[in-house]
Design a protein around this motif. Structure first.
Motif, short mmCIF file in Angstrom:
data_model
loop_
_atom_site.label_atom_id
_atom_site.label_comp_id
_atom_site.label_asym_id
_atom_site.label_seq_id
_atom_site.Cartn_x
_atom_site.Cartn_y
_atom_site.Cartn_z
N PRO A 46 23.03 45.54 33.94
CA PRO A 46 22.93 44.09 34.15
C PRO A 46 22.51 43.74 35.58
N PHE A 47 21.91 42.56 35.70
CA PHE A 47 21.48 42.05 37.01
C PHE A 47 22.14 40.71 37.29
N GLU A 48 22.71 40.57 38.47
CA GLU A 48 23.28 39.31 38.93
C GLU A 48 22.68 38.98 40.28
N LYS A 49 21.96 37.86 40.34
CA LYS A 49 21.35 37.46 41.60
C LYS A 49 22.38 36.72 42.45
N GLY A 50 22.45 37.08 43.73
CA GLY A 50 23.39 36.41 44.60
C GLY A 50 23.32 36.92 46.02
N ASP A 51 23.83 36.15 46.94
CA ASP A 51 23.86 36.49 48.36
C ASP A 51 25.21 37.12 48.71
N LEU A 52 25.21 38.10 49.60
CA LEU A 52 26.46 38.74 49.99
C LEU A 52 27.43 37.77 50.64
N CYS A 53 26.92 36.74 51.29
CA CYS A 53 27.79 35.79 51.99
C CYS A 53 28.33 34.70 51.08
N ASP A 54 27.98 34.74 49.80
CA ASP A 54 28.40 33.71 48.85
C ASP A 54 29.67 34.18 48.14
N ARG A 55 30.82 33.81 48.69
CA ARG A 55 32.09 34.29 48.15
C ARG A 55 32.31 33.82 46.72
N ALA A 56 31.98 32.57 46.43
CA ALA A 56 32.20 32.05 45.08
C ALA A 56 31.39 32.83 44.06
N ARG A 57 30.15 33.17 44.41
CA ARG A 57 29.29 33.93 43.48
C ARG A 57 29.85 35.34 43.29
N LEU A 58 30.28 35.96 44.37
CA LEU A 58 30.87 37.29 44.26
C LEU A 58 32.14 37.26 43.41
N ASP A 59 32.99 36.27 43.63
CA ASP A 59 34.21 36.16 42.83
C ASP A 59 33.88 36.05 41.34
N GLU A 60 32.83 35.30 41.04
CA GLU A 60 32.41 35.14 39.65
C GLU A 60 31.98 36.47 39.05
N VAL A 61 31.22 37.24 39.81
CA VAL A 61 30.73 38.53 39.31
C VAL A 61 31.88 39.51 39.15
N PHE A 62 32.80 39.56 40.11
CA PHE A 62 33.96 40.46 39.99
C PHE A 62 34.80 40.09 38.78
N ALA A 63 34.97 38.79 38.54
CA ALA A 63 35.78 38.35 37.40
C ALA A 63 35.11 38.69 36.08
N THR A 64 33.79 38.58 36.03
CA THR A 64 33.05 38.84 34.79
C THR A 64 33.06 40.31 34.42
N TYR A 65 32.81 41.19 35.41
CA TYR A 65 32.60 42.61 35.10
C TYR A 65 33.80 43.49 35.43
N GLN A 66 34.69 43.03 36.30
CA GLN A 66 35.86 43.78 36.70
C GLN A 66 35.52 45.24 37.05
N PRO A 67 34.62 45.44 38.02
CA PRO A 67 34.21 46.80 38.38
C PRO A 67 35.37 47.59 38.98
N THR A 68 35.39 48.87 38.68
CA THR A 68 36.42 49.74 39.26
C THR A 68 36.03 50.21 40.66
N ALA A 69 34.74 50.06 41.00
CA ALA A 69 34.27 50.51 42.31
C ALA A 69 33.03 49.72 42.71
N VAL A 70 32.72 49.78 43.99
CA VAL A 70 31.51 49.18 44.55
C VAL A 70 30.70 50.25 45.25
N MET A 71 29.39 50.27 45.02
CA MET A 71 28.47 51.02 45.87
C MET A 71 27.71 49.98 46.69
N HIS A 72 27.88 50.04 47.99
CA HIS A 72 27.39 48.98 48.87
C HIS A 72 26.16 49.47 49.65
N PHE A 73 24.97 49.07 49.15
CA PHE A 73 23.71 49.40 49.81
C PHE A 73 23.09 48.19 50.51
#
Length: 327
Positions: A46-73
């Motif tokens: 899946p693809f989710e467009k968003g800015d790293l500085c957008d906390r609300a967008r990030l919260d939405e993505v974490f809530a939707t997918y509940q990832p067990t880990a992050v790879m931060h590139f």
């Protein structure tokens, strides 16, 4: 299936990581602003467009997918630009990473694999660069990455967010099927610049500095094949999944190539001349950056088996001939 959030997953290294994650049975979720990434490179989850500085967008993505880990590139990564516009690097790389870590903690994610850089070491010529070397970056890019490393340590103490940090050297090549490749606008990396010059997509390659204290006067760098690199990231992820302690690893081969040696290898691979212009040094460039570390091989069981200069150029050339992404 286990879900991993891949920031910068539409970029060169991130897209290769997504391909390897999918192959290993994970679901990679790409989070990318597409400022430097390419949506055509998002092929493996899946693809989710968003800015790293957008906390609300990030919260939405974490809530939707509940990832067990992050790879931060996700990061700005041009050394020269970072010297001229340091605020962009501190805002995007550091502020963006801070927002990401806060969202990860808020979303219950406890593991992060972080893409750092050998640029955190600065210009330490004739020093074996291992993980215990002092970090004295000489450009804003390296400084921003070192700051994120410090941030990760603090978040582990405060919130239990465990990490693997990879400080790696120059990356080249592409996946065997040439599905994704190295393509930046503007392009600043040596091997794609050489191949663009060979293919006539630019008038000539500019060598920035021919008076360095090296055998041929040009900078020396350690190169790692992108598939070897992302294989290490999978191993780092599994390291954390096994409950092992947070760790820093250098990723390099221990062999350095000068700019002129890369040009010679590209000529040998393509049987074409490389038009060259000699220019002045760029601010922030180090003379020599070569890894002396064996920690990743000894502890992760990682081996950079594809990281031969000829193979990296051959793979990159195949990608260059196959066509590029378009915005």
């Amino acid at each position: 299936m286990t879900t991993v959030l891949v920031t910068g997953g539409a970029g060169y290294i991130g897209s290769h990581a997504c391909k390897m994650l999918a192959r290993e049975g994970y679901t990679p979720v790409t989070y990318d602003s597409l400022v430097t990434g390419w949506q055509d490179a998002v092929k493996f989850g899946p693809f989710e467009k968003g800015d790293l500085c957008d906390r609300a967008r990030l919260d939405e993505v974490f809530a939707t997918y509940q990832p067990t880990a992050v790879m931060h590139f996700a990061a700005l990564s041009q050394v020269g630009e970072s010297m001229n516009h340091p605020a962009r690097y501190w805002r995007n790389n550091v502020e963006g990473s801070l927002t990401l870590l806060q969202a990860a903690v808020g979303g219950g994610t406890q593991n992060i694999v972080f893409s750092s850089t050998c640029a955190t070491y600065g210009d330490q010529d004739n020093v074996v660069l291992d993980e215990d070397c002092p970090q004295h970056p000489i450009n804003a890019y390296g400084s921003s990455k070192r700051a994120i490393e410090d941030m990760l340590r603090d978040f582990e103490v405060a919130h239990g967010l465990r990490h693997v940090i990879f400080r790696y050297f120059n990356v080249a090549g592409c996946d065997p099927e040439a599905e994704v490749g190295e393509f930046h606008q503007p392009e600043t990396h040596l091997i794609p610049l050489v191949l663009d010059a060979i293919a006539g997509k630019r008038d000539a390659l500019t060598i920035f500095g021919t008076d360095y204290d090296t055998p041929d006067g040009t900078c020396i760098r350690d190169y790692v094949h992108v598939m070897d690199l992302v294989e290490a990231h999978i191993k780092g992820l599994k390291w954390l999944e096994q409950g092992k302690e947070s760790r820093v690893f250098n990723l390099g081969t221990g062999t350095g190539f000068s700019v002129r040696e890369v040009i010679e290898q590209a000529h040998a691979v393509t049987n074409r001349e490389v038009p060259v212009i000699e220019g002045p040094r760029r601010p922030g460039d180090c003379t020599k950056l070569v890894s002396g570390s064996t920690r990743a091989e000894e502890e992760l069981g990682w081996a950079p088996g594809r990281s031969k200069m000829r193979q990296m150029i051959e793979d990159a050339w195949r990608w260059h001939q196959s066509g590029h992404y378009e915005k």
